[in-house]
Design a protein around this motif. Structure first.
Motif, PDB file in Angstrom:
ATOM      1  N   LEU A 119      41.462  19.180  41.444  1.00 46.01           N
ATOM      2  CA  LEU A 119      40.125  19.359  40.864  1.00 46.01           C
ATOM      3  C   LEU A 119      40.234  19.853  39.422  1.00 46.01           C
ATOM      4  CD1 LEU A 119      38.351  20.946  43.964  1.00 46.01           C
ATOM      5  CD2 LEU A 119      38.068  18.621  43.110  1.00 46.01           C
ATOM      6  N   SER A 120      41.163  20.775  39.184  1.00 46.80           N
ATOM      7  CA  SER A 120      41.313  21.291  37.816  1.00 46.80           C
ATOM      8  C   SER A 120      41.796  20.182  36.896  1.00 46.80           C
ATOM      9  CB  SER A 120      42.279  22.469  37.778  1.00 46.80           C
ATOM     10  OG  SER A 120      43.607  22.028  37.972  1.00 46.80           O
TER      11      SER A 120
ATOM     12  N   ILE B 264      33.963  25.109  40.330  1.00 41.72           N
ATOM     13  CA  ILE B 264      34.721  24.406  41.384  1.00 41.72           C
ATOM     14  C   ILE B 264      35.567  25.378  42.204  1.00 41.72           C
ATOM     15  CG2 ILE B 264      34.776  22.198  40.116  1.00 41.72           C
ATOM     16  CD1 ILE B 264      37.871  22.698  39.937  1.00 41.72           C
ATOM     17  N   LEU B 265      36.076  26.424  41.575  1.00 38.46           N
ATOM     18  CA  LEU B 265      36.892  27.383  42.338  1.00 38.46           C
ATOM     19  C   LEU B 265      36.023  28.141  43.335  1.00 38.46           C
ATOM     20  CD1 LEU B 265      39.109  28.765  39.437  1.00 38.46           C
ATOM     21  CD2 LEU B 265      39.895  27.305  41.319  1.00 38.46           C
TER      22      LEU B 265
ATOM     23  N   GLU C 174      42.822  22.579  44.572  1.00 33.97           N
ATOM     24  CA  GLU C 174      42.379  23.083  43.271  1.00 33.97           C
ATOM     25  C   GLU C 174      43.163  22.467  42.113  1.00 33.97           C
ATOM     26  OE1 GLU C 174      42.973  24.834  46.111  1.00 33.97           O
ATOM     27  OE2 GLU C 174      42.792  26.961  45.596  1.00 33.97           O
ATOM     28  N   HIS C 175      44.446  22.145  42.350  1.00 33.98           N
ATOM     29  CA  HIS C 175      45.224  21.521  41.276  1.00 33.98           C
ATOM     30  C   HIS C 175      44.634  20.167  40.901  1.00 33.98           C
ATOM     31  CE1 HIS C 175      48.674  24.139  42.879  1.00 33.98           C
ATOM     32  NE2 HIS C 175      48.302  24.645  41.716  1.00 33.98           N
TER      33      HIS C 175
ATOM     34  N   ARG D 164      39.654  15.941  30.439  1.00 32.93           N
ATOM     35  CA  ARG D 164      38.529  15.328  29.743  1.00 32.93           C
ATOM     36  C   ARG D 164      38.792  14.951  28.279  1.00 32.93           C
ATOM     37  NH1 ARG D 164      34.602  15.928  26.688  1.00 32.93           N
ATOM     38  NH2 ARG D 164      35.239  18.070  26.304  1.00 32.93           N
TER      39      ARG D 164
ATOM     40  N   TRP E 188      43.954  31.692  38.335  1.00 30.71           N
ATOM     41  CA  TRP E 188      43.385  30.947  39.476  1.00 30.71           C
ATOM     42  C   TRP E 188      44.485  30.278  40.283  1.00 30.71           C
ATOM     43  CZ3 TRP E 188      44.203  25.690  39.977  1.00 30.71           C
ATOM     44  CH2 TRP E 188      44.624  24.995  38.842  1.00 30.71           C
ATOM     45  N   ASP E 189      45.650  30.096  39.676  1.00 27.53           N
ATOM     46  CA  ASP E 189      46.694  29.269  40.276  1.00 27.53           C
ATOM     47  C   ASP E 189      47.884  30.154  40.647  1.00 27.53           C
ATOM     48  OD1 ASP E 189      48.495  27.378  41.019  1.00 27.53           O
ATOM     49  OD2 ASP E 189      48.706  26.464  39.035  1.00 27.53           O
TER      50      ASP E 189
ATOM     51  N   GLN F 108      35.928  11.203  35.931  1.00 27.39           N
ATOM     52  CA  GLN F 108      36.097  12.538  36.528  1.00 27.39           C
ATOM     53  C   GLN F 108      35.554  12.575  37.956  1.00 27.39           C
ATOM     54  OE1 GLN F 108      34.193  14.778  33.104  1.00 27.39           O
ATOM     55  NE2 GLN F 108      36.037  16.011  33.317  1.00 27.39           N
TER      56      GLN F 108
ATOM     57  N   GLN G 263      33.323  25.443  34.064  1.00 28.53           N
ATOM     58  CA  GLN G 263      33.437  24.374  35.069  1.00 28.53           C
ATOM     59  C   GLN G 263      34.438  24.750  36.156  1.00 28.53           C
ATOM     60  OE1 GLN G 263      34.166  21.090  32.075  1.00 28.53           O
ATOM     61  NE2 GLN G 263      32.588  20.076  33.298  1.00 28.53           N
ATOM     62  N   MET G 264      35.562  25.342  35.738  1.00 30.42           N
ATOM     63  CA  MET G 264      36.561  25.790  36.716  1.00 30.42           C
ATOM     64  C   MET G 264      35.964  26.841  37.642  1.00 30.42           C
ATOM     65  SD  MET G 264      39.496  24.265  36.567  1.00 30.42           S
ATOM     66  CE  MET G 264      40.675  25.421  37.252  1.00 30.42           C
TER      67      MET G 264
ATOM     68  N   GLU H 207      35.361  24.785  29.838  1.00 34.78           N
ATOM     69  CA  GLU H 207      36.249  24.471  30.964  1.00 34.78           C
ATOM     70  C   GLU H 207      36.351  25.656  31.920  1.00 34.78           C
ATOM     71  OE1 GLU H 207      39.100  21.235  28.607  1.00 34.78           O
ATOM     72  OE2 GLU H 207      39.710  23.337  28.707  1.00 34.78           O
TER      73      GLU H 207
ATOM     74  N   GLU I 139      38.102  11.231  26.961  1.00 37.76           N
ATOM     75  CA  GLU I 139      37.146  10.934  25.886  1.00 37.76           C
ATOM     76  C   GLU I 139      37.799  10.058  24.819  1.00 37.76           C
ATOM     77  OE1 GLU I 139      33.976  11.561  25.673  1.00 37.76           O
ATOM     78  OE2 GLU I 139      33.557  13.274  26.983  1.00 37.76           O
TER      79      GLU I 139
ATOM     80  N   ARG J 194      51.584  29.452  39.764  1.00 43.17           N
ATOM     81  CA  ARG J 194      52.134  29.704  38.427  1.00 43.17           C
ATOM     82  C   ARG J 194      52.820  31.056  38.340  1.00 43.17           C
ATOM     83  NH1 ARG J 194      48.466  27.532  33.688  1.00 43.17           N
ATOM     84  NH2 ARG J 194      46.865  28.582  34.877  1.00 43.17           N
TER      85      ARG J 194
ATOM     86  N   GLU K 245      32.535  10.626  32.660  1.00 47.44           N
ATOM     87  CA  GLU K 245      32.063  11.324  33.868  1.00 47.44           C
ATOM     88  C   GLU K 245      32.367  10.508  35.122  1.00 47.44           C
ATOM     89  OE1 GLU K 245      28.387  13.814  31.752  1.00 47.44           O
ATOM     90  OE2 GLU K 245      27.995  11.890  32.707  1.00 47.44           O
TER      91      GLU K 245
ATOM     92  N   ALA L 250      49.671  22.024  32.994  1.00 44.55           N
ATOM     93  CA  ALA L 250      49.722  23.461  32.707  1.00 44.55           C
ATOM     94  C   ALA L 250      49.656  24.271  34.001  1.00 44.55           C
ATOM     95  CB  ALA L 250      48.576  23.851  31.789  1.00 44.55           C
ATOM     96  N   HIS L 251      49.026  23.705  35.036  1.00 47.33           N
ATOM     97  CA  HIS L 251      48.966  24.430  36.304  1.00 47.33           C
ATOM     98  C   HIS L 251      50.311  24.305  37.032  1.00 47.33           C
ATOM     99  CE1 HIS L 251      48.681  20.681  38.476  1.00 47.33           C
ATOM    100  NE2 HIS L 251      47.627  20.323  37.777  1.00 47.33           N
TER     101      HIS L 251
ATOM    102  N   ALA M 248      41.031  17.079  37.067  1.00 52.35           N
ATOM    103  CA  ALA M 248      39.852  16.260  36.710  1.00 52.35           C
ATOM    104  C   ALA M 248      39.033  16.924  35.603  1.00 52.35           C
ATOM    105  CB  ALA M 248      38.975  16.024  37.947  1.00 52.35           C
ATOM    106  N   ILE M 249      38.955  18.245  35.630  1.00 51.97           N
ATOM    107  CA  ILE M 249      38.213  18.969  34.582  1.00 51.97           C
ATOM    108  C   ILE M 249      39.008  18.965  33.265  1.00 51.97           C
ATOM    109  CG2 ILE M 249      37.306  21.241  33.851  1.00 51.97           C
ATOM    110  CD1 ILE M 249      35.684  20.337  36.162  1.00 51.97           C
ATOM    111  N   LEU M 250      40.288  19.291  33.346  1.00 53.58           N
ATOM    112  CA  LEU M 250      41.060  19.576  32.133  1.00 53.58           C
ATOM    113  C   LEU M 250      41.505  18.315  31.391  1.00 53.58           C
ATOM    114  CD1 LEU M 250      43.184  22.589  33.480  1.00 53.58           C
ATOM    115  CD2 LEU M 250      41.034  22.668  32.202  1.00 53.58           C
TER     116      LEU M 250
ATOM    117  N   ILE N 132      30.769  18.838  37.027  1.00 50.05           N
ATOM    118  CA  ILE N 132      31.152  17.779  36.071  1.00 50.05           C
ATOM    119  C   ILE N 132      29.961  17.427  35.167  1.00 50.05           C
ATOM    120  CG2 ILE N 132      31.868  15.342  35.829  1.00 50.05           C
ATOM    121  CD1 ILE N 132      34.121  16.841  37.021  1.00 50.05           C
ATOM    122  N   LEU N 133      28.794  17.215  35.789  1.00 49.67           N
ATOM    123  CA  LEU N 133      27.673  16.610  35.062  1.00 49.67           C
ATOM    124  C   LEU N 133      26.927  17.603  34.166  1.00 49.67           C
ATOM    125  CD1 LEU N 133      26.309  14.282  37.918  1.00 49.67           C
ATOM    126  CD2 LEU N 133      27.888  13.699  36.063  1.00 49.67           C
TER     127      LEU N 133
ATOM    128  N   ILE O  17      37.447  13.514  41.600  1.00 53.02           N
ATOM    129  CA  ILE O  17      37.054  14.549  42.578  1.00 53.02           C
ATOM    130  C   ILE O  17      36.599  13.938  43.900  1.00 53.02           C
ATOM    131  CG2 ILE O  17      36.454  16.273  40.795  1.00 53.02           C
ATOM    132  CD1 ILE O  17      33.522  15.914  41.823  1.00 53.02           C
TER     133      ILE O  17
END
Lengths: 272, 272
Positions: free
Chosen positions: B39-40, A12-13, B36-37, B46, A266-267, B8, A8-9, A5, B50, A270, B5, B72-73, B42-44, A43-44, B12
């Motif tokens: 996009l993150s 995107i960042l 970014e919040h 997962r 990154w945030d 996700q 991936q972050m 993660e 699943e 927070r 995918e 968490a963000h 979408a990543i986090l 993502i992919l 995005i």
């Protein structure tokens, strides 16, 4: 956040941070390569990144899989250089681990890497003795026992991403240090990007536009940092001229991955 | 692309599509909730996605995990409404499967959903008989045998996302149909967004700004589609007034997920 993660972050960042002179970012596309291509690639690529973070598969094979998973879109190569750095970083966990991982690469890794390379549209330098378009290149690799580390060592002069493998991920370390120094979020990323751009030649620009353009970009990034040139105008001019510091972006991604693992935030919201 | 995918990618692609009146997009942030919040998130999300696509865990439990992973963000709630649609879609595979999945939800799913809700900052309507802030709400759910489907049925009047569960994902279907009709990529998404906005009241705007503002947005989205109002100016005004059609965005995400599974092309450059 798991290491995958974090990778991936980082992708995107980096791509959404703006303004970054000449690169695809939140506010700019190139006609054939758009923001969505980069985001989809983050993502992919996940199955390949998971293999890198686990114990299965060699680094060359994983790079080939990452390229295969992310060239299905029409945007051409997006993160190939970033994968060259992220895959050993994920395998080793951090920079010291990545240094060990690249030193352990094999001849088979080199063969797979050349197969990965041939799936991309990445341009080689003229006169490169191991031309990826040459079908005999992989035969020569096997005959001469060239490992993937040797391949990167061979390219160290002309490719700043390859150079990371053989000099201990020096610019990756520097990018992470700059992120810690400058601070959280988007501002940290843009600052680290400009800092790297101002102190070294981007070898992707050299390949695409020649050494004098690359030197001009380095010098003018320094002017921006010194407050003598406007960042927005410099960005717009680079975009208009198609000058795209793609290798610096790859190293920034590796730097973000590293810094996130060391507590960089990154945030910014927070911290409030 | 796996179903996860696709989910996700839907998240995005929706958030980066621009211009969309009033929402966070490629060109606009809100002060506390930034690109970014989303996009993150979408990543986090997962691991929860699943589970939804697999056979493990109830829908309520998975929604709670998705919220836990993505709050968490510091950006507050980003994709809660989208998860309410994506989790049954992933469990069932497509809209018919999602209809079966929501009908099979249990009392335990409802309890977990209320626990998920209390992790977000999502505002309830005044007078809602099941206030998430009320610690006795889950007792009442168990005593009265209320399933998660019943909860959504209870909210159908005031929440267009909940309404999808009880009317066969009608707007999700419509969003996917609009994507197929309008065409590939970003333009398709913006067109589908405006089309939904022009034909129904966004219940998130009702909660935040009242019914008359929501009706104004519906009417003016129609004016944009008819070419009588400028999209960019309407977007800028919505952003300035903090009018954010968040529930329409959630349904567009579900529509993109659905359309991708039916062959809709997110990448126009692949068609060239």
């Amino acid at each position: 956040m798991t290491p995958v993660e974090r990778a991936q972050m980082a992708m995107i960042l980096e791509v959404t941070a703006s303004p970054k002179p000449g690169n695809v970012d939140r506010c700019h596309d190139y006609e054939s390569t758009r923001l969505e291509h980069f985001l989809s690639s983050a993502i992919l690529a996940r199955p390949a990144l998971e293999k890198a973070a686990g114990c299965s598969g060699g680094i060359g094979e994983i790079l080939k899989e990452a390229v295969r998973l992310t060239t299905a879109h029409g945007g051409g190569n997006t993160h190939f250089g970033a994968f060259i750095l992220l895959v050993p970083l994920l395998r080793g966990g951090d920079i010291p681990g990545a240094i060990r991982a690249v030193n352990e690469t094999t001849v088979e890794d080199a063969v797979r890497f050349y197969q990965a390379f041939s799936l991309t549209k990445v341009r080689m330098l003229p006169g490169d003795p191991l031309d990826v378009a040459d079908p005999r290149a992989t035969d020569r690799i096997r005959e001469e026992g060239i490992t993937l580390f040797d391949v990167m060592d061979h390219s160290r002069e002309n490719d700043m991403v390859a150079r990371e493998w053989v000099n201990g991920f020096r610019l990756t370390r520097r990018a992470a240090d700059e992120l810690h120094r400058i601070g959280c979020g988007r501002e940290g990323i843009v600052g680290a990007f400009l800092s790297l751009l101002a102190t070294g030649i981007d070898t992707f620009i050299v390949k695409e536009h020649g050494a004098s353009v690359a030197e001009e970009v380095r010098r003018r990034a320094g002017e921006v940092l010194a407050g003598r040139e406007d960042l927005g105008a410099f960005d717009a001019e680079c975009i208009a001229r198609g000058i795209n510091p793609g290798s610096t972006a790859d190293i920034i991604i590796a730097g973000i991955y590293t810094a996130l693992g060391e507590g960089w935030e990154w945030d910014c919201s927070r911290k409030e």
